[in-house]
Design an enzyme around this catalytic site. Structure first.
Site, PDB file in Angstrom:
ATOM      1  N   ARG A   1     -52.484 -10.393  10.482  1.00 55.69           N
ATOM      2  CA  ARG A   1     -51.247 -10.861   9.863  1.00 55.69           C
ATOM      3  C   ARG A   1     -51.442 -12.244   9.244  1.00 55.69           C
ATOM      4  O   ARG A   1     -50.938 -12.543   8.163  1.00 55.69           O
ATOM      5  CB  ARG A   1     -50.126 -10.861  10.911  1.00 55.69           C
TER       6      ARG A   1
ATOM      7  N   LYS B   1     -45.776 -14.927   7.803  1.00 57.50           N
ATOM      8  CA  LYS B   1     -45.345 -15.907   8.810  1.00 57.50           C
ATOM      9  C   LYS B   1     -45.655 -17.294   8.270  1.00 57.50           C
ATOM     10  O   LYS B   1     -46.735 -17.836   8.482  1.00 57.50           O
ATOM     11  CB  LYS B   1     -46.075 -15.630  10.135  1.00 57.50           C
TER      12      LYS B   1
ATOM     13  N   GLU C   1     -33.469  -8.725   9.511  1.00 56.27           N
ATOM     14  CA  GLU C   1     -33.845  -9.206  10.839  1.00 56.27           C
ATOM     15  C   GLU C   1     -33.079 -10.472  11.158  1.00 56.27           C
ATOM     16  O   GLU C   1     -32.153 -10.837  10.446  1.00 56.27           O
ATOM     17  CB  GLU C   1     -35.362  -9.397  10.934  1.00 56.27           C
TER      18      GLU C   1
HETATM   19  C1  LIG Z   1     -42.956 -14.061  14.509  1.00 61.05           C
HETATM   20  C2  LIG Z   1     -41.755 -13.391  13.951  1.00 61.05           C
HETATM   21  C3  LIG Z   1     -41.238 -12.200  14.510  1.00 61.05           C
HETATM   22  C4  LIG Z   1     -41.775 -11.576  15.771  1.00 61.05           C
HETATM   23  O1  LIG Z   1     -43.097 -11.114  15.640  1.00 61.05           O
HETATM   24  P1  LIG Z   1     -43.984 -10.833  16.947  1.00 61.05           P
HETATM   25  O2  LIG Z   1     -45.327 -10.536  16.380  1.00 61.05           O
HETATM   26  O3  LIG Z   1     -43.406  -9.674  17.633  1.00 61.05           O
HETATM   27  O4  LIG Z   1     -43.935 -12.062  17.774  1.00 61.05           O
HETATM   28  C5  LIG Z   1     -40.150 -11.610  13.887  1.00 61.05           C
HETATM   29  N1  LIG Z   1     -39.572 -12.155  12.798  1.00 61.05           N
HETATM   30  C6  LIG Z   1     -40.030 -13.297  12.235  1.00 61.05           C
HETATM   31  C7  LIG Z   1     -39.354 -13.855  11.054  1.00 61.05           C
HETATM   32  C8  LIG Z   1     -41.133 -13.954  12.806  1.00 61.05           C
HETATM   33  O5  LIG Z   1     -41.576 -15.096  12.254  1.00 61.05           O
END
Ligand SMILES: *Cc1c(COP(=O)(O)O)cnc(C)c1O
Length: 340
Positions: A82, A184, A220
């Site tokens: 990722r 991210k 989300e």
């Molecule tokens: C990090 C993150 C998540 C959760 O991802 P995980 O890999 O399950 O920790 C969900 N939404 C956003 C916007 C994130 O930055």
């Protein structure tokens, strides 16, 4: 290994300086050897790309102690992949996956005394990140970068017991279609701060963001993916190109299908459908799943049948199975648990 003298159970989710962090530098088109340092400060030029144009990406995962006393990390290969995607989208160099995995292990091993013991509910949060470190004033990618990993112990998420969350449908958008919602990057969080501070002032725990294009589909929250359970027991999670692909969510879908024998699907979820759902939860590394009890949308209130005091029955099974896999109480799929 002697552990630090910490009241692990009462830790919150905050930063605490630990003994070692990993650093590697990218210069003249290549990464240097990298290694651990005890220096928790970063010195860089006042005009560094990260400071002027927010060229930075990060990851988040946890190390913890299993029931049989091993120190492990959950699916770090997916974090490496990722981060590679995040870096490419911001025109940053990729820190190679094999080196990423080695660096995570090396950093956790060096801070073994900070990995909370089994049964405390606490864990060692691992934060890999990368940023443009050389000066940039005309808008373009930096030429030099730094990749780092810091770790900090964090407490159990459900400390005072389980309290389902109250959400509001936000008036703000999190991510544009064809934007950066799927990576991210710190920039996605910078612009979410006003929305979350506002939501907190109004008494809400989190924002539910809808798709920015039509404001009709569920996306989300600021930092966690949605997972719903329909009244006929199907697990559903939103599909969208502007959602961050949560590793927890992907793991929970697998658990639903392969461990619990449930139907699970990733598809567009119109907000209209949410009121008919039996259960709702937020998934991410921090909590695995936190149950949602209520969602307000401009005067309309949705109360899930699971209520405001406990997890819904399927959410609970998902939670217990995945945390059981993580803690070594339930056999894990090949490659999910990596010993450091
Ligand atoms: C990090 C993150 C998540 C959760 O991802 P995980 O890999 O399950 O920790 C969900 N939404 C956003 C916007 C994130 O930055």
């Amino acid at each position: 290994m002697e552990k630090k003298n910490i009241d692990w159970g009462s830790l919150g989710f905050g930063y605490q300086t630990t003994d070692y962090r990993y650093v590697a530098n990218f210069k003249n088109g290549a990464w240097d050897e990298g290694g651990l340092t005890t220096d928790s400060n970063i010195v860089m030029n006042e005009c560094a790309g990260v400071l002027q144009y927010a060229q930075t990406v990060f990851e988040g995962m946890k190390a913890y102690t299993t029931e049989d006393g091993r120190t492990v990390v959950f699916r770090p290969d997916l974090n490496a992949e990722r981060m590679e995607n995040s870096a490419r989208r911001l025109e940053m160099p990729v820190f190679p996956k094999e080196r990423f995995l080695e660096a995570v292990k090396e950093t956790v091993r060096a801070n073994e005394a900070w990995v909370p013991p089994y049964g405390t509910g606490a864990s060692l949060y691992i934060r890999p990140y990368m940023f443009g470190s050389s000066p940039v004033i005309g808008v373009k990618p930096a030429e030099e970068y730094q990749f780092r990993i810091l770790v900090t112990p964090v407490g159990p998420y459900f400390k005072g017991g389980i309290k389902p969350l109250t959400l509001k449908v936000s008036d703000f958008d999190r991510a544009a279609p064809h934007g950066t919602g799927h990576i991210k990057a710190g920039l996605n969080y910078a612009m979410s701060l006003h929305a979350i501070v506002t939501a907190h002032e109004e008494g809400y725990d989190e924002n539910m963001y809808l798709d920015a294009g039509t404001r009709t589909f569920v996306e989300e929250t600021g930092g966690a993916n949605f997972l719903f359970v329909t009244k006929d027991g199907t697990v559903v999670t939103p599909k969208s190109n502007s959602i961050l692909p949560s590793i927890t969510r992907r793991s929970l879908i697998y658990v639903a299908q392969h461990y619990l024998g449930l139907k699970a699907e990733e598809r567009e979820i119109p907000f209209e459908e949410v009121k008919d759902m039996a259960e709702c939860g937020l998934c991410g590394t921090a909590a695995v799943i936190s149950p949602v009890g209520r969602i307000d949308n401009h005067g309309e209130t949705i109360l899930f049948p699971s209520g405001m005091t406990e997890m819904g029955p399927i959410t609970k099974k998902l939670y217990e199975t995945l945390t059981g896999i993580q803690m070594g109480r339930i056999e894990a799929p090949e490659g999910w648990i990596v010993e450091v």
